[in-house]
Design a protein around this motif. Structure first.
Motif, short mmCIF file in Angstrom:
data_model
loop_
_atom_site.label_atom_id
_atom_site.label_comp_id
_atom_site.label_asym_id
_atom_site.label_seq_id
_atom_site.Cartn_x
_atom_site.Cartn_y
_atom_site.Cartn_z
N MET A 60 0.86 -1.20 0.00
CA MET A 60 0.00 0.00 0.00
C MET A 60 0.89 1.24 0.00
O MET A 60 1.68 1.45 0.90
N ASN A 61 0.78 2.05 -1.01
CA ASN A 61 1.58 3.25 -1.13
C ASN A 61 0.77 4.45 -0.64
O ASN A 61 -0.24 4.82 -1.24
N LEU A 62 1.22 5.01 0.44
CA LEU A 62 0.55 6.18 1.02
C LEU A 62 1.11 7.45 0.38
O LEU A 62 2.28 7.50 -0.03
N PRO A 63 0.30 8.48 0.32
CA PRO A 63 0.81 9.75 -0.22
C PRO A 63 1.88 10.32 0.71
O PRO A 63 1.87 10.08 1.92
N PRO A 64 2.80 11.09 0.16
CA PRO A 64 3.85 11.67 1.02
C PRO A 64 3.25 12.68 1.99
O PRO A 64 2.23 13.33 1.71
N ILE A 65 3.92 12.78 3.12
CA ILE A 65 3.47 13.71 4.16
C ILE A 65 4.36 14.95 4.10
O ILE A 65 5.59 14.88 4.01
N ALA A 66 3.72 16.09 4.12
CA ALA A 66 4.45 17.36 3.95
C ALA A 66 5.25 17.69 5.21
O ALA A 66 4.83 17.39 6.33
N PRO A 67 6.44 18.33 5.05
CA PRO A 67 7.21 18.76 6.23
C PRO A 67 6.47 19.82 7.02
O PRO A 67 5.57 20.50 6.53
N CYS A 94 -4.24 21.81 7.38
CA CYS A 94 -2.93 21.15 7.49
C CYS A 94 -2.92 20.18 8.66
O CYS A 94 -2.39 19.06 8.55
N LEU A 95 -3.49 20.58 9.79
CA LEU A 95 -3.53 19.68 10.94
C LEU A 95 -4.34 18.43 10.64
O LEU A 95 -3.95 17.31 11.02
N ASP A 96 -5.46 18.57 9.93
CA ASP A 96 -6.27 17.41 9.57
C ASP A 96 -5.47 16.46 8.68
O ASP A 96 -5.52 15.23 8.86
N ALA A 97 -4.71 17.01 7.72
CA ALA A 97 -3.93 16.15 6.82
C ALA A 97 -2.82 15.43 7.57
O ALA A 97 -2.60 14.23 7.37
N TRP A 98 -2.12 16.14 8.46
CA TRP A 98 -1.03 15.49 9.20
C TRP A 98 -1.56 14.41 10.14
O TRP A 98 -0.98 13.34 10.26
N LEU A 99 -2.68 14.68 10.79
CA LEU A 99 -3.25 13.68 11.71
C LEU A 99 -3.71 12.44 10.95
O LEU A 99 -3.50 11.29 11.41
N ALA A 100 -4.30 12.62 9.81
CA ALA A 100 -4.77 11.47 9.04
C ALA A 100 -3.60 10.65 8.49
O ALA A 100 -3.60 9.41 8.55
N LEU A 101 -2.57 11.32 7.96
CA LEU A 101 -1.44 10.59 7.39
C LEU A 101 -0.60 9.90 8.47
O LEU A 101 -0.11 8.79 8.26
N THR A 102 -0.38 10.54 9.61
CA THR A 102 0.38 9.87 10.67
C THR A 102 -0.35 8.64 11.19
O THR A 102 0.27 7.61 11.49
N GLU A 103 -1.67 8.72 11.27
CA GLU A 103 -2.44 7.55 11.68
C GLU A 103 -2.31 6.43 10.65
O GLU A 103 -2.21 5.24 10.99
N ALA A 104 -2.32 6.80 9.36
CA ALA A 104 -2.19 5.79 8.30
C ALA A 104 -0.80 5.15 8.32
O ALA A 104 -0.65 3.94 8.13
N ALA A 113 8.98 2.72 4.15
CA ALA A 113 8.48 4.11 4.15
C ALA A 113 9.30 5.03 5.03
O ALA A 113 9.16 6.26 4.94
N SER A 114 10.15 4.46 5.91
CA SER A 114 10.91 5.29 6.86
C SER A 114 12.40 5.28 6.57
O SER A 114 13.21 5.43 7.49
N ALA A 139 3.15 11.87 16.45
CA ALA A 139 4.54 12.10 16.07
C ALA A 139 5.49 11.30 16.95
O ALA A 139 6.48 10.72 16.48
N PHE A 140 5.21 11.26 18.26
CA PHE A 140 6.06 10.48 19.16
C PHE A 140 5.97 8.98 18.86
O PHE A 140 6.97 8.26 18.91
N LEU A 141 4.77 8.50 18.56
CA LEU A 141 4.61 7.07 18.24
C LEU A 141 5.36 6.70 16.97
O LEU A 141 5.97 5.62 16.89
N LEU A 142 5.37 7.59 15.98
CA LEU A 142 6.15 7.32 14.76
C LEU A 142 7.64 7.29 15.07
O LEU A 142 8.37 6.40 14.60
N ALA A 143 8.13 8.27 15.86
CA ALA A 143 9.55 8.29 16.21
C ALA A 143 9.91 7.07 17.05
O ALA A 143 10.99 6.47 16.86
#
Length: 656
Positions: free
Chosen positions: A1-8, A26-36, A48-49, A88-92
């Protein structure tokens, strides 16, 4: 599954141009992509990382911007902005827990940024500890480069150039004791902090104190505490401070600021246990002498709103003038805490003072260790002083009917009661015509002659004389001043240690150098094992010996010239001196002073017909005796009798 890139995450300059609707999108997009991204399977998440991916770029930019965001950034203080911190902490956490960690997340700048965002997170501390254990080589290499750069900047003429890096380094040292242990290994960084403190500005010095305190306490908090390295650093700071005080006694030092404004001495006394506890307590008592009498630092020059004094004066409950409802002594305590933590507001610091009874040391310790109570941990740390915090609660009272009167020793006497006779009253001197001669010639008040004689008879002039009967110089021998009992064993051990130390000093003086290489060398280890002394005690012995040339000469005479064996043992038996030898043990007639001679008169032996060397020069027997004396002087060793007697007296013999 290829997710769209997340903006800096955008920088502060770009965020100011965003309208609230765009920021919410922007907050909605970051929250949705980090969850994905968090829902990806392990293999896809690793792909992906990788380094250079959009996910890694988002994490590095997010923590970099949030850790350096200005206080007035309203977009980061909206209701939905903090909700991005958790994903963000969970991803890190997920990336740092894998084996394939991107190189950009191994840099010390990323670790500093994430430590600033989560300074009180226990999960981050556990994460960094495991991360440091698995990738120690790469992380220590980066820390070594950082330490070299900071050391070079602090030892230069402008240590303020390293101010930004030092302020960013403090949160990492607080969260990760492993990073502090890596920075504190070796003495170069601590020496650079001490040297930079002398040249630093007043705004940088609190940062240097904080970094030094966090680095030293990390040696205690590490999974394997290194108490020996901690003691070495403190002794090094003590030596540097003593040298600085000799040249400029009034100039502040890093050690005096450290023991005055941080709980480092409390840490030494309460945290270190086991075999190093006694040494820690002794060191704490020694360093306590460097504490400044006044703990307040010089006030920092901070630009604040000018108060022209046109407002209404406010007073505390005692009627004293107060600033915004705070007494002046409390404002000095608040300024001390704000010197170490400039990001804290005065209102929040006042709440800390209320919690810990105005104890600055406890407030500093709880802030550094992040051990505040829940109601203070969740409070607004930027809260400033608003309306008067102290209101007068005293109820109006009427004036007392009777004012207190002053009392003294002359109350109710004759003068006070006006019962004095008028003849006893006078103005000025009572006897203006009286002189010193008239006072001395007046014998009416002089003591009686019998009283003086009895006082002299009771006085014993010999009472204050010291009894010198058993003085060493009067006895004429040697007095043993050693203590009996078990102290003799301690004296023997001290003599053995002294002999071993002096032998090591003669063979290799470099063994007593005060550096890490010498302390870890095999000869120093063998010397410590033989004497049972510490490195500081061995080096101190050499320093004190170098300052005392008389003691060094005594040790050279004691251990250098005497090998422990007495090759000759002189006879102490009494022998009668030959006739006419002229020594003090014989009289003019040649008879011994102890046993007497067998003959009498001038001669010696039977009948005295053999003559004497002390007889008349015209007699034949005298001439023969003199020739015999000169011929046999070498065989009888008459010339050596005085020296033999002196040696005997030196061994403790007494005449008579």
């Amino acid at each position: 599954m290829n997710l769209p890139p997340i903006a800096p995450f955008p920088p502060a300059k770009f965020r100011r141009d965003l309208v609230p609707e765009e920021w919410e999108a922007c907050l909605d997009a970051w929250l949705a992509l980090t969850e994905a991204y968090l829902r990806l399977p392990p293999k896809e998440f690793v792909r992906a990382s990788v380094d250079g991916s959009s996910l890694v770029s988002f994490l590095t930019s997010y923590y970099h911007q949030v850790s350096r965001a200005p206080r007035d950034d309203q977009l980061l203080h909206t209701s939905r902005a903090p909700s991005l911190r958790k994903p963000a902490f969970l991803l890190a956490h997920r990336i740092l827990s894998t084996e394939a960690i991107p190189a950009s997340l191994l840099r010390w700048t990323f670790l500093v940024d994430i430590s600033q965002v989560y300074p009180r997170s226990k999960s981050l501390q556990d994460l960094l500890h495991g991360f440091w254990t698995r990738r120690r080589m790469e992380l220590e290499t980066g820390c070594q480069k950082l330490k070299d750069a900071l050391t070079k900047a602090l030892e230069s003429g402008d240590p303020d150039a390293a101010a930004d890096d030092l302020r960013q380094l403090a949160p990492l040292l607080h969260v990760s004791p492993d990073a502090g242990l890596s920075l504190m290994t070796g003495s170069d960084f601590v020496d650079a902090l001490s040297a930079g403190y002398q040249k630093a500005s007043s705004g940088l010095r609190p940062t240097l104190v904080t970094v030094t305190y966090l680095g030293l306490t990390s040696l205690i908090k590490a999974s394997k505490p290194n108490h020996s390295l901690l003691f070495d650093h403190l002794y090094s700071l003590k030596a540097n401070t003593e040298l600085q005080q000799k040249s400029n006694p009034h100039h502040p030092s890093l050690l005096s600021d450290l023991v005055t404004n941080t709980p480092i001495l409390l840490k030494l006394r309460s945290t270190i246990t086991g075999k190093d506890a006694e040494r820690a307590r002794d060191l704490s008592a020694t360093l306590g002498s460097f504490r400044r009498a006044s703990g307040a630092r010089p006030k920092r020059l901070v630009r604040r709103k000018v108060d022209k004094g046109k407002g209404r004066i406010r007073q505390d409950e005692y009627g004293h003038g107060a600033f915004d409802g705070i007494h002046v002594h409390r404002m000095s305590l608040v300024s001390q805490v704000q010197d170490l933590f400039p990001d804290l507001g005065a209102g929040f610091v006042i709440k800390l003072m209320d919690e810990y009874n105005d104890d600055v040391e406890q407030v500093t310790a709880h802030l550094l260790e992040d051990s505040l109570p829940p109601h203070l941990r969740d409070a607004d740390r930027t809260e400033d002083v608003g309306e008067p915090l102290v209101q007068s609660h005293l109820t109006p009272r009427s004036t007392p009917p009777l004012l207190p009167t002053r009392r003294n020793v002359f109350d109710n006497d004759d003068f006070d009661n006006l019962a004095i006779d008028a003849s006893r009253l006078h103005i000025g001197r009572k006897n203006a015509a009286q002189t010193a001669d008239t006072i001395l010639s007046d014998r009416s008040t002089a003591p009686a002659h019998a009283a003086i004689i009895s006082a002299l008879a009771a006085f014993d002039s010999d009472d204050d004389e010291r009894d010198d009967t058993y003085d060493i110089s009067d006895v004429g021998g040697t007095v043993d001043t050693a203590r009996p009992g078990s102290d003799d064993v301690d004296a023997d051990i001290g003599h053995k240690n002294e002999e071993a130390l002096f032998a090591a000093l003669r063979t290799s003086p470099e063994m007593f150098n005060r550096d890490t290489a010498t302390r870890r060398s095999q000869p120093r280890t063998a010397l410590k094992s033989e004497t049972g002394m510490t490195d500081e005690a061995i080096e101190g012995w050499a320093i004190m010996l170098a300052r005392d040339p008389r003691r060094r000469r005594a040790l050279e005479a004691k251990y250098a010239t005497f090998g422990g064996q007495q090759r000759e043992l002189a006879s102490t038996a009494y022998r009668e001196s030959p006739a006419g030898s002229g020594t003090e043990d014989s009289d003019a007639g040649g008879r011994s002073g102890r046993g007497g001679g067998r003959g009498g008169g001038r001669g010696r032996g039977r009948g005295g017909n053999r003559g004497s060397a002390a007889g008349p020069a015209d007699e034949k027997g005298t001439q023969v005796a003199r020739q015999r004396k000169e011929a046999s002087k070498g065989s009888r060793a008459n010339h050596n009798r005085r020296d033999q007697r002196a040696r005997k007296m030196a061994r403790g013999g007494f005449p008579g």
